[in-house]
Scaffold this motif. Structure first.
Motif, PDB file in Angstrom:
ATOM      1  N   ASP A 196       0.829  -1.216   0.000  1.00  0.00           N
ATOM      2  CA  ASP A 196       0.000   0.000   0.000  1.00  0.00           C
ATOM      3  C   ASP A 196       0.858   1.258   0.000  1.00  0.00           C
ATOM      4  OD1 ASP A 196      -2.512  -1.104  -0.163  1.00  0.00           O
ATOM      5  OD2 ASP A 196      -2.747  -1.282   1.997  1.00  0.00           O
ATOM      6  N   LEU A 197       1.872   1.257  -0.872  1.00  0.00           N
ATOM      7  CA  LEU A 197       2.742   2.418  -0.962  1.00  0.00           C
ATOM      8  C   LEU A 197       1.996   3.542  -1.675  1.00  0.00           C
ATOM      9  CD1 LEU A 197       5.471   3.705  -0.543  1.00  0.00           C
ATOM     10  CD2 LEU A 197       6.301   2.590  -2.610  1.00  0.00           C
ATOM     11  N   SER A 198       1.565   4.546  -0.858  1.00  0.00           N
ATOM     12  CA  SER A 198       0.771   5.645  -1.403  1.00  0.00           C
ATOM     13  C   SER A 198       0.877   6.833  -0.469  1.00  0.00           C
ATOM     14  CB  SER A 198      -0.690   5.220  -1.563  1.00  0.00           C
ATOM     15  OG  SER A 198      -1.257   4.927  -0.296  1.00  0.00           O
ATOM     16  N   PHE A 199       0.194   7.935  -0.857  1.00  0.00           N
ATOM     17  CA  PHE A 199       0.221   9.131  -0.026  1.00  0.00           C
ATOM     18  C   PHE A 199      -0.850   9.130   1.056  1.00  0.00           C
ATOM     19  CE2 PHE A 199       1.922  11.359  -4.027  1.00  0.00           C
ATOM     20  CZ  PHE A 199       3.220  11.047  -3.682  1.00  0.00           C
ATOM     21  N   ASP A 200      -1.980   8.471   0.792  1.00  0.00           N
ATOM     22  CA  ASP A 200      -3.152   8.639   1.656  1.00  0.00           C
ATOM     23  C   ASP A 200      -3.516   7.398   2.459  1.00  0.00           C
ATOM     24  OD1 ASP A 200      -3.877   7.115  -0.458  1.00  0.00           O
ATOM     25  OD2 ASP A 200      -5.512   8.412  -1.161  1.00  0.00           O
ATOM     26  N   ARG A 201      -2.636   6.397   2.499  1.00  0.00           N
ATOM     27  CA  ARG A 201      -2.899   5.205   3.301  1.00  0.00           C
ATOM     28  C   ARG A 201      -1.628   4.816   4.065  1.00  0.00           C
ATOM     29  NH1 ARG A 201      -5.058   3.687  -1.583  1.00  0.00           N
ATOM     30  NH2 ARG A 201      -3.313   2.276  -1.975  1.00  0.00           N
ATOM     31  N   PRO A 202      -1.789   4.148   5.203  1.00  0.00           N
ATOM     32  CA  PRO A 202      -0.598   3.657   5.909  1.00  0.00           C
ATOM     33  C   PRO A 202       0.200   2.694   5.031  1.00  0.00           C
ATOM     34  CG  PRO A 202      -2.512   3.555   7.335  1.00  0.00           C
ATOM     35  CD  PRO A 202      -3.027   3.872   5.961  1.00  0.00           C
ATOM     36  N   ILE A 203       1.487   2.860   5.030  1.00  0.00           N
ATOM     37  CA  ILE A 203       2.376   2.023   4.222  1.00  0.00           C
ATOM     38  C   ILE A 203       2.880   0.880   5.094  1.00  0.00           C
ATOM     39  CG2 ILE A 203       4.516   1.965   2.895  1.00  0.00           C
ATOM     40  CD1 ILE A 203       4.151   5.035   2.522  1.00  0.00           C
ATOM     41  N   GLY A 220       5.887  -3.330  10.527  1.00  0.00           N
ATOM     42  CA  GLY A 220       4.987  -2.288  10.999  1.00  0.00           C
ATOM     43  C   GLY A 220       4.451  -1.459   9.871  1.00  0.00           C
ATOM     44  N   SER A 221       4.080  -0.219  10.214  1.00  0.00           N
ATOM     45  CA  SER A 221       3.512   0.676   9.210  1.00  0.00           C
ATOM     46  C   SER A 221       3.889   2.108   9.527  1.00  0.00           C
ATOM     47  CB  SER A 221       1.988   0.538   9.169  1.00  0.00           C
ATOM     48  OG  SER A 221       1.414   0.969  10.394  1.00  0.00           O
ATOM     49  N   ILE A 222       3.867   2.935   8.480  1.00  0.00           N
ATOM     50  CA  ILE A 222       4.108   4.357   8.624  1.00  0.00           C
ATOM     51  C   ILE A 222       3.174   5.105   7.693  1.00  0.00           C
ATOM     52  CG2 ILE A 222       5.954   4.364   6.899  1.00  0.00           C
ATOM     53  CD1 ILE A 222       7.310   6.560   8.609  1.00  0.00           C
ATOM     54  N   GLY A 223       2.663   6.226   8.170  1.00  0.00           N
ATOM     55  CA  GLY A 223       1.777   7.021   7.326  1.00  0.00           C
ATOM     56  C   GLY A 223       0.328   6.932   7.755  1.00  0.00           C
ATOM     57  N   PRO A 224      -0.532   7.603   6.954  1.00  0.00           N
ATOM     58  CA  PRO A 224      -0.283   8.234   5.650  1.00  0.00           C
ATOM     59  C   PRO A 224       0.708   9.399   5.741  1.00  0.00           C
ATOM     60  CG  PRO A 224      -2.639   8.126   6.166  1.00  0.00           C
ATOM     61  CD  PRO A 224      -1.930   7.745   7.395  1.00  0.00           C
ATOM     62  N   VAL A 225       1.545   9.522   4.700  1.00  0.00           N
ATOM     63  CA  VAL A 225       2.556  10.562   4.679  1.00  0.00           C
ATOM     64  C   VAL A 225       2.025  11.858   4.091  1.00  0.00           C
ATOM     65  CG1 VAL A 225       4.442   8.901   4.579  1.00  0.00           C
ATOM     66  CG2 VAL A 225       3.442   9.744   2.452  1.00  0.00           C
TER      67      VAL A 225
END
Length: 685
Positions: A196-203, A220-225
């Motif tokens: 889910d590499l995107s701007f508006d969802r957790p990666i 783990g996860s990071i974002g949304p950025v």
């Protein structure tokens, strides 16, 4: 006009149809593999390095722009031990075409498999990547810093959206070879999967790697950025596993990472064994503790907030074996710094963590005059302490150190403008209380320290027994001491220590010496009487030691001991530098019994050192007393005792059958020794 628009429409449609046919047909009729030699040649001309494309290159243009290649080798310049700088077994990427028209990037697949990068530094300092970063062109001058308004504009991305279905790097490695410093570091078995590499969802992130043979994993996860990368709040939630020994979890957010970075995180480290960790790392403990069972359990949790200006820790909990520490701390103005902390510990036995004392240490005799060269020790720089601002509190329910057991330890420490203050430092120990107030001034090269110490109702025998492993005194101790000292080494402190105070013991005893017997009985004073089975001791109801210390010399003039039989006064000196003792103890009988009024009371001289004190009767002073006929009686008794001891000594020295001449010679020698000992006394002849 209508015909013009009609022809323009046909023309535009034709162009679109042509482009679509070209995108579809070019990959069918155009084989890029025929141009691999030209590609390799052009790269070699541009970089001076070899490029080899061993596998087949595949190209697609619609509906996905894609390229794949395999067995790629990008070489090193001449003069390096490794042939290739970069090798890739397989690379694939597919990007959707039509969304590119609206600045949207949609990636179906990104795969990098078995990539290997080698960064090498030669012995002359030249690196294998140096020519790629600078070449023959001069380095660019640093660009001026952008204003905030310009910075905010440039933070806008040139794309409106990003979506990556699969992003994978597998079985890759990085090797660092530094022949100049003889250093080799390697990251191997690198595996990275982003979902889910995107701007508006957790990666989603999954990473595993081996660093110099030690495994590390992250999940783990990071974002949304967000579309403005580096602005706003970015949530983060990770768990890390290090060396298959340590599990760390991080949860919180990173704020304004590109503008004014700050963080707000909860961190926890699950219970692990430092001993096992060091075994995995093939490293010894920094020092081997006395207890081999310690350093087997450690865990940590805390909340951390921080920015470029300040960091604070709260809700901290540390488990160390059987000890639990709650803590908080804060740091700001890093250039000073300005620090604060609050520590609360339930209990700890520090002796378990300290190295065991060496046998040689307990047997080593102190030097009578330690030789020191104060020019040799490196001068300590106290500049950081002069800047330090500190407010700290420590509370310990139970503490054991150097075998001394304390309870309810409370300490408050502050620092301002080069003045460190410890006020108060209090504790309960051995049924009593102790309080210390200390001020350390480091405004000059050598610290100057003022100490005020008070104790009340401490059982001195138990304290000294645990601390020094010696049974020398009993009683309840009350003291009040004020000291000043200069320096930061033991030699400097012992030479400069000055002050005064008093030590008061109630209802106790001095062990190892029976002053009553030594002062009351001449034969006992000379060790001529038969020794009893009981260990000697001097009981007292009160022992008062007022003192003054001047440049390392302890002096007392009115030390008093009171007992039902004797009142004793003492005066003298103890040199803290040479450890030499020089005291005289004067007794007085209290309410002597019938028949004791004319008994000889023998003063006592104390010499030797702290480690080995020597006690001798002051017989000159004893026989200057106004005793009347008792001198003759005691003289006669002493002669008999001496004669008895002489006979015993002759038997020891001359076992078996000896001639009368040898016996007489030995007897005469003993008499001469006795006369030397008794020289100056009324009966010395």
């Amino acid at each position: 006009m209508k015909k013009i628009f009609k022809w323009l429409a046909f023309l535009f449609g034709g162009l679109v149809l042509f482009l679509v046919l070209a995108i579809i047909l070019i990959p069918i009729f155009f084989d890029i593999n025929h141009y691999k030699p030209q590609i390799e040649e052009q790269v070699a001309k541009a970089t001076g390095r070899s490029l080899t494309l061993g596998g087949e290159i595949k190209l697609s243009l619609f509906p996905w722009v894609g390229i794949s290649l395999s067995d790629m080798h990008f070489g090193n310049p001449k003069g390096f031990s490794e042939k290739d700088m970069v090798t890739i077994d397989e690379f694939r990427i597919k990007v959707k075409v039509l969304p590119l028209l609206s600045k949207e990037i949609q990636v179906k697949e990104f795969l990098l498999d078995s990539a290997r990068i080698i960064l090498e530094t030669r012995k002359d300092g030249k690196t294998s990547w140096q020519d790629l970063t600078t070449g023959d062109k001069p380095l660019k001058q640093p660009e001026p810093e952008l204003k905030k308004e310009e910075s905010s504009k440039t933070s806008q991305l040139p794309i409106s959206d990003l979506q990556v279905a699969e992003f994978t790097i597998t079985n890759s490695s990085l090797l660092w070879l530094d022949h100049k410093s003889n250093v080799r570091k390697e990251i191997s078995e690198f595996e990275l999967i982003l979902t889910d590499l995107s701007f508006d969802r957790p990666i989603g992130l999954n990473l595993s790697v081996i660093v110099d043979g030690y495994p590390l994993t992250m999940d783990g996860s990071i974002g949304p950025v967000g579309k403005e990368i580096g602005k706003g709040t970015v949530p983060a939630n990770f768990s890390l596993a290090l060396l298959d020994q340590i599990d760390i979890s991080l949860k919180g957010s990173i704020n304004q990472p590109a503008v004014d970075p700050a963080f707000d995180l909860d961190m926890s480290i699950k219970e692990f064994s430092p001993r096992k960790l060091l075994t995995v790392l093939k490293q010894p403990l920094p020092m081997e503790p006395a207890d081999p069972k310690v350093l087997t359990k450690v865990s940590l949790s805390l909340h951390a907030e921080g920015s470029s200006k300040a960091i604070s820790l709260s809700k901290g909990k540390l488990l160390l074996d059987d000890s639990n520490l709650d803590f908080s701390a804060a740091v700001k103005e890093f250039s000073k710094p300005d620090m604060a902390f609050d520590l609360k510990l339930d209990q700890i036995d520090l002796d378990r963590y300290l190295p065991p004392p060496l046998e040689s240490e307990s047997k080593t005799e102190p030097e009578s005059a330690p030789k020191t060269d104060e020019s040799q020790p490196k001068q300590i720089d106290y500049t950081p302490l002069r800047k330090l601002v500190l407010d700290g509190r420590v509370g310990i329910t139970r503490l054991k150190i150097k075998n001394v057991k304390t309870e309810n330890v409370t300490m408050k420490v502050t620092a301002r403008n080069g003045l460190l203050t410890l006020d108060p430092f209090s504790m309960s120990l051995y049924k009593g209380q102790s309080k210390i107030i200390a001020k350390v001034n480091v405004k000059k090269d050598r610290p100057r320290t003022n100490l005020q110490m008070t104790t009340n109702a401490i059982q001195a025998g138990a304290l000294i027994g645990d601390l020094m492993k010696k049974d020398i005194i009993e009683g309840s101790l009350k003291s009040n001491v004020a000291l000043k000292l200069v320096g930061d080494t033991s030699d400097q402190i012992r030479k400069t220590i000055s002050g005064n105070g008093s030590l008061n013991f109630d209802n106790g005893a001095i062990k190892g010496v029976d002053l009553t017997a030594m002062m009351h009985n001449v034969a006992t004073a000379f060790n001529l009487a038969e020794k009893g089975s009981k260990a000697p001791k001097t009981k007292f109801t009160e022992l008062s030691v007022p003192f003054r210390i001047t440049k390392g010399v302890f002096a007392t003039q009115k030390t008093r001991l009171k007992s039902p039989v004797l009142h004793v006064q003492a005066k003298g000196k103890a040199n803290l530098v040479t450890e030499a003792l020089d005291f005289k103890v004067d007794p007085k009988l209290v309410n002597p019994l019938k028949g004791q009024k004319n008994s000889i009371v023998v003063p006592l001289l104390v010499s030797g050192t702290f480690e080995k004190p020597k006690f001798q009767p002051d017989l000159k002073a004893a026989f200057k007393q106004n005793l009347g006929d008792v001198v003759d009686k005691e003289t006669e008794k002493l002669k008999k005792d001496i004669e008895k001891e002489v006979q015993k000594e002759i038997k020891k020295r001359l076992p078996g059958n000896k001639s009368d001449q040898e016996i007489e010679k030995t007897k005469q020698k003993l008499k001469e020794d006795a006369q030397k000992l008794l020289k100056g006394l009324p009966f010395s002849k």
